[in-house]
Write a protein that holds these residues in place. Structure first.
Motif, short mmCIF file in Angstrom:
data_model
loop_
_atom_site.label_atom_id
_atom_site.label_comp_id
_atom_site.label_asym_id
_atom_site.label_seq_id
_atom_site.Cartn_x
_atom_site.Cartn_y
_atom_site.Cartn_z
N VAL A 1 7.19 -3.47 0.82
CA VAL A 1 7.33 -2.84 2.14
C VAL A 1 5.97 -2.47 2.73
N ARG A 2 5.12 -1.81 1.94
CA ARG A 2 3.88 -1.25 2.52
C ARG A 2 2.59 -1.87 1.99
N GLY A 3 2.69 -2.85 1.09
CA GLY A 3 1.50 -3.48 0.55
C GLY A 3 1.00 -2.80 -0.71
N ILE A 4 0.03 -3.43 -1.35
CA ILE A 4 -0.55 -2.93 -2.60
C ILE A 4 -1.89 -2.29 -2.30
N LYS A 5 -2.07 -1.10 -2.80
CA LYS A 5 -3.31 -0.38 -2.57
C LYS A 5 -4.30 -0.61 -3.70
N LYS A 6 -5.56 -0.56 -3.37
CA LYS A 6 -6.61 -0.64 -4.38
C LYS A 6 -6.38 0.41 -5.46
N GLY A 7 -6.56 -0.01 -6.70
CA GLY A 7 -6.38 0.90 -7.82
C GLY A 7 -4.99 0.89 -8.41
N GLU A 8 -4.01 0.27 -7.70
CA GLU A 8 -2.64 0.23 -8.22
C GLU A 8 -2.41 -0.93 -9.17
N VAL A 9 -3.28 -1.91 -9.15
CA VAL A 9 -3.21 -3.04 -10.07
C VAL A 9 -4.63 -3.31 -10.58
N PRO A 10 -4.79 -4.01 -11.69
CA PRO A 10 -6.14 -4.34 -12.16
C PRO A 10 -6.92 -5.08 -11.08
N GLU A 11 -8.17 -4.74 -10.91
CA GLU A 11 -9.00 -5.31 -9.85
C GLU A 11 -9.01 -6.84 -9.85
N ALA B 1 -6.74 -8.86 -10.50
CA ALA B 1 -5.46 -9.39 -10.02
C ALA B 1 -5.13 -8.96 -8.60
N PHE B 2 -5.97 -8.11 -8.02
CA PHE B 2 -5.61 -7.49 -6.74
C PHE B 2 -5.40 -8.52 -5.64
N GLU B 3 -6.34 -9.44 -5.43
CA GLU B 3 -6.24 -10.39 -4.33
C GLU B 3 -5.04 -11.33 -4.53
N MET B 4 -4.83 -11.78 -5.77
CA MET B 4 -3.70 -12.66 -6.04
C MET B 4 -2.38 -11.95 -5.73
N MET B 5 -2.25 -10.70 -6.18
CA MET B 5 -1.01 -9.97 -5.96
C MET B 5 -0.83 -9.60 -4.49
N ARG B 6 -1.93 -9.39 -3.80
CA ARG B 6 -1.84 -9.14 -2.36
C ARG B 6 -1.26 -10.36 -1.64
N GLN B 7 -1.68 -11.55 -2.07
CA GLN B 7 -1.13 -12.78 -1.49
C GLN B 7 0.36 -12.93 -1.81
N GLU B 8 0.73 -12.59 -3.05
CA GLU B 8 2.14 -12.66 -3.43
C GLU B 8 2.98 -11.70 -2.59
N GLN B 9 2.45 -10.51 -2.38
CA GLN B 9 3.17 -9.51 -1.58
C GLN B 9 3.39 -10.02 -0.16
N ALA B 10 2.35 -10.58 0.43
CA ALA B 10 2.44 -11.09 1.80
C ALA B 10 3.48 -12.21 1.89
N TRP B 11 3.48 -13.09 0.90
CA TRP B 11 4.46 -14.19 0.88
C TRP B 11 5.88 -13.65 0.76
N ALA B 12 6.09 -12.73 -0.18
CA ALA B 12 7.43 -12.19 -0.40
C ALA B 12 7.94 -11.46 0.84
N LYS B 13 7.07 -10.70 1.46
CA LYS B 13 7.49 -9.94 2.65
C LYS B 13 7.94 -10.88 3.76
#
Length: 243
Positions: free
Chosen positions: A68-78, A80-92
């Motif tokens: 819903v609101r995206g992944i914030k810095k510090g919530e996942v290992p650094e 993996a952050f960009e990869m998971m941000r892309q996954e979040q955008a795709w899923a949304k």
């Protein structure tokens, strides 16, 4: 009453459909879903629709918050952050505004009667956080975050760590469902729990359900899921382990 506890589906509709079929085999009369419905898998919309059709009790997980609101810095290992941000955008992108509104409004805890005397208290990670991790190897004192949040309950359940286990102490029972879509215990089969209170006692049954892992991997290939993340998710499907 046979209450099924499922959690951490993570957009894996093949695993979810196998579990839903197993629910009918065991005769589950009620279902509670402990969060993480859609993010990090090829079928976020299908999984959400299947869950909503169940008329189950559903609570929010960290991945539902992320989608819903995206992944914030510090919530996942650094790394993996960009990869998971892309996954979040795709899923949304796969979900409607109404879907996102549904996820945003999910409650974070759940209390259910198991019998006239016994109650279950459930959350995704901990009662006060969608993100905190209580390991299956934590000492008994660590689990006081659950018992102190609701001392009326005898049974406590959570998801989040993708590792099924049961801990009993001080006349309380604390359990983890494991994961439907992304198990981390080396067993690729979907994991969930059935609490059976049809007799005098509460029987706890851990269920493992085989599903078509190859078909789940193929479902990833049929989408434009981010390529690097696709490899990571496939490895989790085929090894039943953390990335």
């Amino acid at each position: 009453m046979k209450l099924a506890l499922i959690s951490d589906i993570h957009g894996n509709a093949e695993a979810l459909k196998s579990v839903l079929n197993d629910l009918s085999i065991v005769g589950a009369t009620h279902v509670a879903v402990l969060g993480d419905l859609s993010f990090r898998g090829p079928q976020p919309k299908e999984c959400l629709d299947l869950i909503r059709e169940l008329q189950a009790k559903v609570i929010k997980g960290n991945a539902d918050e992320w989608i819903v609101r995206g992944i914030k810095k510090g919530e996942v290992p650094e790394p993996a952050f960009e990869m998971m941000r892309q996954e979040q955008a795709w899923a949304k992108e796969q979900l409607t505004e109404e879907d996102l509104n549904y996820l945003s409004k999910l409650p974070e805890t759940l209390e259910l009667p198991l019998s006239n005397k016994e109650q279950l208290y459930a959350c995704h990670a901990t009662p006060s956080s969608l993100f905190d991790v209580i390991s299956n190897e934590a000492d008994n004192d660590s689990f006081s975050v659950y018992t102190e949040a609701n001392n009326r309950a005898t049974y406590y359940a959570y998801g989040h760590i993708h590792l099924p286990f049961l801990r009993a102490f001080s006349e309380k029972k604390i359990m983890n469902t494991g994961s439907v879509g992304l198990p981390f215990d080396g067993d690729v089969r979907a994991s969930y729990i059935v609490l059976d209170s049809t007799h005098n006692d509460i029987n706890i049954q851990f269920r493992r359900v085989s599903y078509d892992v190859e078909k789940a991997c193929h479902a990833l290939d049929e989408t434009n899921y981010p390529e690097t993340a696709k490899k990571v998710v496939k490895k989790m499907y085929t090894t039943g382990s953390k990335p």
